[in-house]
Design an enzyme around this catalytic site. Sequence first.
Site, PDB file in Angstrom:
ATOM      1  N   ARG A 213       0.856  -1.199   0.000  1.00 53.29           N
ATOM      2  CA  ARG A 213       0.000   0.000   0.000  1.00 53.29           C
ATOM      3  C   ARG A 213       0.889   1.245   0.000  1.00 53.29           C
ATOM      4  O   ARG A 213       1.426   1.626   1.031  1.00 53.29           O
ATOM      5  CB  ARG A 213      -0.887  -0.033   1.253  1.00 53.29           C
ATOM      6  CG  ARG A 213      -2.089   0.897   1.204  1.00 53.29           C
ATOM      7  CD  ARG A 213      -2.743   0.981   2.577  1.00 53.29           C
ATOM      8  NE  ARG A 213      -1.961   1.828   3.452  1.00 53.29           N
ATOM      9  CZ  ARG A 213      -1.910   1.719   4.775  1.00 53.29           C
ATOM     10  NH1 ARG A 213      -2.577   0.790   5.403  1.00 53.29           N
ATOM     11  NH2 ARG A 213      -1.166   2.552   5.494  1.00 53.29           N
TER      12      ARG A 213
ATOM     13  N   HIS B 258      -3.863   4.425   4.388  1.00 52.19           N
ATOM     14  CA  HIS B 258      -4.976   3.457   4.331  1.00 52.19           C
ATOM     15  C   HIS B 258      -6.192   4.102   3.662  1.00 52.19           C
ATOM     16  O   HIS B 258      -6.786   3.551   2.740  1.00 52.19           O
ATOM     17  CB  HIS B 258      -5.320   2.994   5.746  1.00 52.19           C
ATOM     18  CG  HIS B 258      -6.600   2.241   5.849  1.00 52.19           C
ATOM     19  ND1 HIS B 258      -6.752   0.974   5.338  1.00 52.19           N
ATOM     20  CD2 HIS B 258      -7.812   2.585   6.374  1.00 52.19           C
ATOM     21  CE1 HIS B 258      -8.011   0.568   5.560  1.00 52.19           C
ATOM     22  NE2 HIS B 258      -8.653   1.527   6.178  1.00 52.19           N
TER      23      HIS B 258
ATOM     24  N   TYR C 134       3.213   5.793  11.595  1.00 50.14           N
ATOM     25  CA  TYR C 134       3.552   4.431  12.039  1.00 50.14           C
ATOM     26  C   TYR C 134       4.406   3.658  11.024  1.00 50.14           C
ATOM     27  O   TYR C 134       4.736   2.515  11.255  1.00 50.14           O
ATOM     28  CB  TYR C 134       2.273   3.643  12.340  1.00 50.14           C
ATOM     29  CG  TYR C 134       1.263   3.608  11.203  1.00 50.14           C
ATOM     30  CD1 TYR C 134       1.411   2.723  10.137  1.00 50.14           C
ATOM     31  CD2 TYR C 134       0.177   4.488  11.186  1.00 50.14           C
ATOM     32  CE1 TYR C 134       0.507   2.703   9.092  1.00 50.14           C
ATOM     33  CE2 TYR C 134      -0.743   4.471  10.140  1.00 50.14           C
ATOM     34  CZ  TYR C 134      -0.577   3.576   9.103  1.00 50.14           C
ATOM     35  OH  TYR C 134      -1.466   3.570   8.067  1.00 50.14           O
TER      36      TYR C 134
END
Length: 368
Positions: A256, A260, A269
């Site tokens: 990815r 998200h 993160y």
Amino acid sequence: MFDSLDQVPGKLGFIDAQGNTRQPLPAGVDVAWLQASYQHMVRIRQLDKKAVALQRTGQMHTYPPCLGQEAIGTGIGLAMQDDDILVPYYRDQATQVLRGVTMQQVLQVWGGDERGNLFTGVAARDFPNSVPIGTQMSHAAGIAAAMKSRGVRQAVVANCGDGATSRGDVYEALNLVGVWQLPMVAVVNNNQWAISVPRSLQTGTRTLAEKALAVGIEGLQVDGNDVVAVFHAVRTALARARRGKGGTLIEAVSYRLSDHTTADDATRYRDAAEVSRAWDYDPVKRLQTWLHASGHWTPAQEQALLATVKKEVDEAVSAYLNEPPQAPDDFIAYVFAEMTPPLLAQRDRLLIRLARDAAAQGGDSHGQ
Ligand SMILES: [Mg+2]
């Protein structure tokens, strides 16, 4: 700590990250097919970019980008036959557009407009995006059970992310596919992150594909950034399913490259160096490299493609922005085929409230 984007033994791949052919291309995959795949992936990437921009400028709601995963959706869409049924999750834009969902409808869905789900043509038999995690897999198993009991030679493609494989719904659905030998192909988009949870914390298994062993169906891992590998795996699995040979779990390993969704900030993160490395495996770039190197794509063709795609995306955005508002009760009206008594009561309360507000403002509720 993440699943290798390189070619590893056992992972199906035809065109590697450098644009080299790893093994003879499967039947039906020729230059025209590769050009068409490339063009579609470029279309989807531009649509995706524009959708993020619309959200960032307050013209659309939360949007889940598919940046870096265009080969998965494109390979699936090209492998499906018209009478198959797609049960998508929220990152399947590339497949949906191949099935006939318009770019405007993709934008409408993420703009909160139910008309974005009124699919026509081939897509009319498909399901809308599932936003709840994994629940669509049990719906898909139900459809596959209906196909089997009716004796039709059709199959279902149901997609989910890596995070969904930790959900009971997904295991239960796959278990049913195994025990009843249902015509269902489950494709897991392993983009390595479930929002902020890395794949390594989702499961103790070495791969997601091997979960097929536990339910007695076929399972394989493919290079999810190689559109040929995804296409070949899905096409083969669908043919088996239609022949009554049961289901398949395909793990498409990708990454990815985006957040998200637009409501997420992955820099909080995720290591920037990891993302930077993942760009080396870009599915669009590798296909472009292959086409260039083999003399089947010129800078002039690239420019023409980008101009055509820009026009197509701009027209979709314009249509989306200029569409008259949907009816205010649409978000209630489409929950079920027929509205239930509680929904009818909610709708009546909403319409009374809107009429009252409009009267207080000295206008009417039409077009609000
Ligand atoms: Mg994921």
